[in-house]
Design a protein around this motif. Structure first.
Motif, PDB file in Angstrom:
ATOM      1  N   ASN A 121      -9.565  10.288  -3.804  1.00  0.00           N
ATOM      2  CA  ASN A 121      -9.141   9.073  -3.303  1.00  0.00           C
ATOM      3  C   ASN A 121     -10.185   8.055  -2.927  1.00  0.00           C
ATOM      4  O   ASN A 121     -10.220   6.870  -2.903  1.00  0.00           O
ATOM      5  CB  ASN A 121      -8.613   9.259  -1.921  1.00  0.00           C
ATOM      6  N   LEU A 130      -6.597  -5.186  -3.873  1.00  0.00           N
ATOM      7  CA  LEU A 130      -5.701  -5.383  -2.567  1.00  0.00           C
ATOM      8  C   LEU A 130      -6.346  -5.640  -1.408  1.00  0.00           C
ATOM      9  O   LEU A 130      -5.969  -6.831  -0.847  1.00  0.00           O
ATOM     10  CB  LEU A 130      -4.569  -4.180  -2.303  1.00  0.00           C
ATOM     11  N   GLU A 176       1.321   1.617  -3.501  1.00  0.00           N
ATOM     12  CA  GLU A 176       0.188   2.123  -4.324  1.00  0.00           C
ATOM     13  C   GLU A 176      -0.140   3.498  -3.910  1.00  0.00           C
ATOM     14  O   GLU A 176      -0.267   4.501  -4.856  1.00  0.00           O
ATOM     15  CB  GLU A 176      -1.086   1.452  -3.455  1.00  0.00           C
ATOM     16  N   LEU A 234       2.865   1.213  -7.782  1.00  0.00           N
ATOM     17  CA  LEU A 234       2.466  -0.147  -7.834  1.00  0.00           C
ATOM     18  C   LEU A 234       2.280  -0.614  -9.378  1.00  0.00           C
ATOM     19  O   LEU A 234       1.362  -0.259  -9.913  1.00  0.00           O
ATOM     20  CB  LEU A 234       0.989  -0.283  -7.085  1.00  0.00           C
ATOM     21  N   THR A 245      -9.016   7.492   1.597  1.00  0.00           N
ATOM     22  CA  THR A 245      -8.631   5.992   1.357  1.00  0.00           C
ATOM     23  C   THR A 245      -9.518   5.214   1.949  1.00  0.00           C
ATOM     24  O   THR A 245      -9.855   3.930   1.637  1.00  0.00           O
ATOM     25  CB  THR A 245      -7.267   6.050   1.700  1.00  0.00           C
ATOM     26  N   ARG A 292      -7.983   7.751  -7.843  1.00  0.00           N
ATOM     27  CA  ARG A 292      -7.428   7.688  -6.704  1.00  0.00           C
ATOM     28  C   ARG A 292      -5.936   8.229  -6.600  1.00  0.00           C
ATOM     29  O   ARG A 292      -5.188   7.754  -7.576  1.00  0.00           O
ATOM     30  CB  ARG A 292      -7.451   6.153  -6.186  1.00  0.00           C
ATOM     31  N   ALA A 314      -1.061   3.570   2.451  1.00  0.00           N
ATOM     32  CA  ALA A 314      -1.299   4.441   1.330  1.00  0.00           C
ATOM     33  C   ALA A 314      -1.173   5.765   1.701  1.00  0.00           C
ATOM     34  O   ALA A 314      -0.797   6.604   0.899  1.00  0.00           O
ATOM     35  CB  ALA A 314      -2.914   4.160   0.949  1.00  0.00           C
ATOM     36  N   SER A 351      -4.734  -1.864  -7.614  1.00  0.00           N
ATOM     37  CA  SER A 351      -5.050  -1.473  -6.316  1.00  0.00           C
ATOM     38  C   SER A 351      -6.289  -1.801  -5.844  1.00  0.00           C
ATOM     39  O   SER A 351      -6.364  -2.059  -4.659  1.00  0.00           O
ATOM     40  CB  SER A 351      -4.889   0.197  -6.111  1.00  0.00           C
ATOM     41  N   GLU A 352      -7.387  -1.786  -6.761  1.00  0.00           N
ATOM     42  CA  GLU A 352      -8.785  -2.157  -6.086  1.00  0.00           C
ATOM     43  C   GLU A 352      -8.807  -3.742  -5.834  1.00  0.00           C
ATOM     44  O   GLU A 352      -9.815  -3.870  -5.276  1.00  0.00           O
ATOM     45  CB  GLU A 352      -9.879  -1.685  -7.257  1.00  0.00           C
ATOM     46  N   GLU A 411     -11.465   1.914   0.646  1.00  0.00           N
ATOM     47  CA  GLU A 411     -11.163   0.603   1.267  1.00  0.00           C
ATOM     48  C   GLU A 411     -12.394  -0.048   1.943  1.00  0.00           C
ATOM     49  O   GLU A 411     -12.441  -1.287   1.872  1.00  0.00           O
ATOM     50  CB  GLU A 411     -10.135   0.546   1.994  1.00  0.00           C
ATOM     51  N   PHE A 466       0.716  -1.339  -0.086  1.00  0.00           N
ATOM     52  CA  PHE A 466       0.009   0.051  -0.122  1.00  0.00           C
ATOM     53  C   PHE A 466       0.736   1.121  -0.090  1.00  0.00           C
ATOM     54  O   PHE A 466       0.378   2.335  -0.369  1.00  0.00           O
ATOM     55  CB  PHE A 466      -1.038   0.065   1.033  1.00  0.00           C
ATOM     56  N   ALA A 496      -4.220  -0.784   5.545  1.00  0.00           N
ATOM     57  CA  ALA A 496      -4.228  -0.210   4.273  1.00  0.00           C
ATOM     58  C   ALA A 496      -4.303   1.377   4.143  1.00  0.00           C
ATOM     59  O   ALA A 496      -3.530   2.013   3.462  1.00  0.00           O
ATOM     60  CB  ALA A 496      -5.454  -0.508   3.509  1.00  0.00           C
TER      61      ALA A 496
END
Length: 210
Positions: A161, A79, A66, A71, A192, A167, A110, A76-77, A196, A63, A106
């Motif tokens: 984000n 993870l 990312e 990354l 973030t 993002r 990030a 990333s989506e 997430e 992360f 995460a």
């Protein structure tokens, strides 16, 4: 006492002003090499294998990559859903404490990566970043997202984000615009976290029940 405190902080501030850009750029060089190495030697399931072997430590490092937009080897989506499947799934469903731990790691990872990129943009500037070979955003994208930041201001950071295709893209415009770091960090983390949470909910099938 005030004079002594100023004297103590002076060398630290001087070092940050003189060498801060080099330190952050060096960090990005290391992260960039790591990201490229993972891409070269990994495959689409490599992130999952890292999670199986190293758990939350691997998730944090990935992360950071990312957040820093380095990354290369995994979308990333995917993870957090992968982490939920590997680390939080049990025979009876999902361990909610494990899911919460995944979200915390995460967000911390990030946000650390985005903050490093933000500081690099703030210190190095737009043109300096565009000349870096590891920086994968072109001039047209910079202009487009810079316009978005100018239009929406601080709100653009958490909003971008939270959205899949934007993002992290407001990180650099925010840094170039000279946004205060103490404002950027919580707004970045908030965006973030919301993103997430949605991914974790989708991975656990929560959204299908709504």
């Amino acid at each position: 006492m005030a004079t002594d405190a100023t004297d103590v902080r002076g060398p630290v501030r001087t070092f940050a002003e003189d060498y801060g850009l080099l330190v952050v750029a060096g960090l990005f060089a290391v992260l960039g090499v790591a990201g490229i190495a993972l891409y070269v030697f990994g495959d689409t399931a490599y992130a999952q294998r890292l999670l199986e072997r190293y758990g939350l430590l691997a998730l944090f490092f990935v992360f950071v990559l990312e957040g820093a937009m380095l990354l290369y080897f995994a979308p990333s989506e995917g993870l957090v859903p992968a982490a939920v499947a590997v680390l939080a799934r049990t025979a009876g469903g999902y361990d909610l404490l494990a899911v919460a731990g995944i979200l915390v790691v995460a967000v911390l990872g990030a946000t650390a990566g985005q903050t490093a990129l933000f500081l690099l943009a703030k210190r190095g500037g737009r043109e300096w970043l565009l000349d870096r070979p590891w920086f994968r955003v072109d001039e047209d994208q910079m202009d487009r997202f810079g316009t978005m930041f100018d239009r929406f201001g601080l709100l653009a950071v958490p909003l971008s984000n939270t959205l899949l295709f934007t993002r992290g893209m407001l990180t650099v415009p925010a840094g170039v615009a000279g946004m205060e770091t103490k404002r950027f960090v919580p707004l970045s983390a908030l965006g973030t976290l919301s993103f997430e949470i949605l991914l974790a909910a989708a991975a656990m099938g929560v959204l299908e029940l709504l």
